[in-house]
Design a protein around this motif. Sequence first.
Motif, PDB file in Angstrom:
ATOM      1  N   LEU A  47      -7.704  29.481 -15.002  1.00 51.10           N
ATOM      2  CA  LEU A  47      -7.384  29.593 -13.586  1.00 51.10           C
ATOM      3  C   LEU A  47      -6.314  28.560 -13.285  1.00 51.10           C
ATOM      4  O   LEU A  47      -6.468  27.380 -13.626  1.00 51.10           O
ATOM      5  N   ILE A  48      -5.223  28.977 -12.657  1.00 52.49           N
ATOM      6  CA  ILE A  48      -4.178  28.063 -12.221  1.00 52.49           C
ATOM      7  C   ILE A  48      -4.054  28.167 -10.710  1.00 52.49           C
ATOM      8  O   ILE A  48      -3.964  29.282 -10.169  1.00 52.49           O
ATOM      9  N   VAL A  49      -4.066  27.029 -10.036  1.00 50.60           N
ATOM     10  CA  VAL A  49      -3.795  26.984  -8.598  1.00 50.60           C
ATOM     11  C   VAL A  49      -2.515  26.188  -8.406  1.00 50.60           C
ATOM     12  O   VAL A  49      -2.451  25.004  -8.709  1.00 50.60           O
ATOM     13  N   ASP A  50      -1.487  26.857  -7.891  1.00 45.76           N
ATOM     14  CA  ASP A  50      -0.142  26.284  -7.784  1.00 45.76           C
ATOM     15  C   ASP A  50       0.417  26.589  -6.376  1.00 45.76           C
ATOM     16  O   ASP A  50       0.818  27.707  -6.122  1.00 45.76           O
ATOM     17  N   ILE A  51       0.390  25.664  -5.476  1.00 42.55           N
ATOM     18  CA  ILE A  51      -0.083  24.286  -5.582  1.00 42.55           C
ATOM     19  C   ILE A  51      -1.419  24.162  -4.841  1.00 42.55           C
ATOM     20  O   ILE A  51      -1.681  24.908  -3.897  1.00 42.55           O
ATOM     21  N   ALA A  83      -9.650  25.363 -15.632  1.00 43.47           N
ATOM     22  CA  ALA A  83      -8.979  25.444 -14.340  1.00 43.47           C
ATOM     23  C   ALA A  83      -7.953  24.318 -14.235  1.00 43.47           C
ATOM     24  O   ALA A  83      -8.260  23.164 -14.552  1.00 43.47           O
ATOM     25  N   VAL A  84      -6.745  24.656 -13.805  1.00 42.45           N
ATOM     26  CA  VAL A  84      -5.690  23.665 -13.613  1.00 42.45           C
ATOM     27  C   VAL A  84      -5.266  23.692 -12.149  1.00 42.45           C
ATOM     28  O   VAL A  84      -4.793  24.722 -11.650  1.00 42.45           O
ATOM     29  N   LEU A  85      -5.448  22.563 -11.472  1.00 39.30           N
ATOM     30  CA  LEU A  85      -5.078  22.419 -10.067  1.00 39.30           C
ATOM     31  C   LEU A  85      -3.790  21.613 -10.013  1.00 39.30           C
ATOM     32  O   LEU A  85      -3.785  20.415 -10.308  1.00 39.30           O
ATOM     33  N   HIS A  86      -2.700  22.274  -9.662  1.00 38.04           N
ATOM     34  CA  HIS A  86      -1.367  21.673  -9.681  1.00 38.04           C
ATOM     35  C   HIS A  86      -1.091  21.056  -8.314  1.00 38.04           C
ATOM     36  O   HIS A  86      -0.959  21.780  -7.318  1.00 38.04           O
ATOM     37  N   GLU A  98       5.918  23.009 -13.452  1.00 40.89           N
ATOM     38  CA  GLU A  98       5.385  24.363 -13.600  1.00 40.89           C
ATOM     39  C   GLU A  98       5.534  24.895 -15.021  1.00 40.89           C
ATOM     40  O   GLU A  98       4.854  25.843 -15.403  1.00 40.89           O
ATOM     41  N   LEU A  99       6.399  24.276 -15.843  1.00 40.80           N
ATOM     42  CA  LEU A  99       6.513  24.700 -17.240  1.00 40.80           C
ATOM     43  C   LEU A  99       5.182  24.531 -17.976  1.00 40.80           C
ATOM     44  O   LEU A  99       4.855  25.305 -18.870  1.00 40.80           O
ATOM     45  N   PHE A 100       4.415  23.489 -17.607  1.00 37.31           N
ATOM     46  CA  PHE A 100       3.073  23.325 -18.180  1.00 37.31           C
ATOM     47  C   PHE A 100       2.226  24.559 -17.875  1.00 37.31           C
ATOM     48  O   PHE A 100       1.494  25.062 -18.734  1.00 37.31           O
ATOM     49  N   LEU A 101       2.310  25.016 -16.638  1.00 38.79           N
ATOM     50  CA  LEU A 101       1.497  26.156 -16.208  1.00 38.79           C
ATOM     51  C   LEU A 101       1.909  27.421 -16.938  1.00 38.79           C
ATOM     52  O   LEU A 101       1.056  28.202 -17.374  1.00 38.79           O
ATOM     53  N   TYR A 102       3.219  27.618 -17.089  1.00 36.10           N
ATOM     54  CA  TYR A 102       3.702  28.825 -17.746  1.00 36.10           C
ATOM     55  C   TYR A 102       3.263  28.865 -19.210  1.00 36.10           C
ATOM     56  O   TYR A 102       2.868  29.918 -19.716  1.00 36.10           O
ATOM     57  N   GLU A 103       3.337  27.718 -19.894  1.00 36.82           N
ATOM     58  CA  GLU A 103       2.924  27.698 -21.309  1.00 36.82           C
ATOM     59  C   GLU A 103       1.427  27.964 -21.449  1.00 36.82           C
ATOM     60  O   GLU A 103       0.978  28.574 -22.415  1.00 36.82           O
TER      61      GLU A 103
END
Length: 207
Positions: A102-106, A136-139, A37-42
């Motif tokens: 856009l981030i989708v976690d998870i 868009a990042v799909l985690h 999730e550090l990738f997402l936060y940055e």
Amino acid sequence: MSDRLTTGITVLDRELGGGIPAGSIVALLADPASQSELFLYELTAVRGTLYLTTVRSDQAVEDAIARTRTRTGSPTVRDVGGEAPLDVANKLVRDLPEGANLIVDIVDVLESNDPVRYRAFLNGLQTHMVNTGGLAVLHGMKGGEPANRRYTEHMADVVFDLRTTVDGAEIENRLAVPKFRGGRAPEETIKLRLSDQVAVDTSRDIA
């Protein structure tokens, strides 16, 4: 689109030839016990971000972002993990502005829906990201993946595969980029340190 969007992680941008092409969908696949999730936060630090959480509450995500020592922005966080998560996510995606993240976690929760409906979601997402020049990042979590994970990996323009191994007291994180449409994927994995931020691990490998 030929424009590149920064990930917020300088070394990764350099390895990717300047960043990720605008309009891309990225699948970030990682072990549940990693600090992926550090990738997402940055990523939230480099442009406006809508952060959709499906497991943690929106308050839990906001608290985690506030506590982290890595560079972050002020994302809009929405909990879509309740009733009809795919329908809620669809509505929010349609309202994304130009050039936004856009981030989708998870993404696992969305992947657990009917294949036809999930495929329609991915196609709608891809069209919107191309039209708005966003990212868009799909985690997704590795291990016990939903059957629709194959659709996520196929539709993704970029796949980040974060591999975490524990050997005694040593924890090693390596990032592989097996798929990169619109650019040249790195031929080797990138060794990373994931502690309070994402950084390159410059320690030498001992054969």
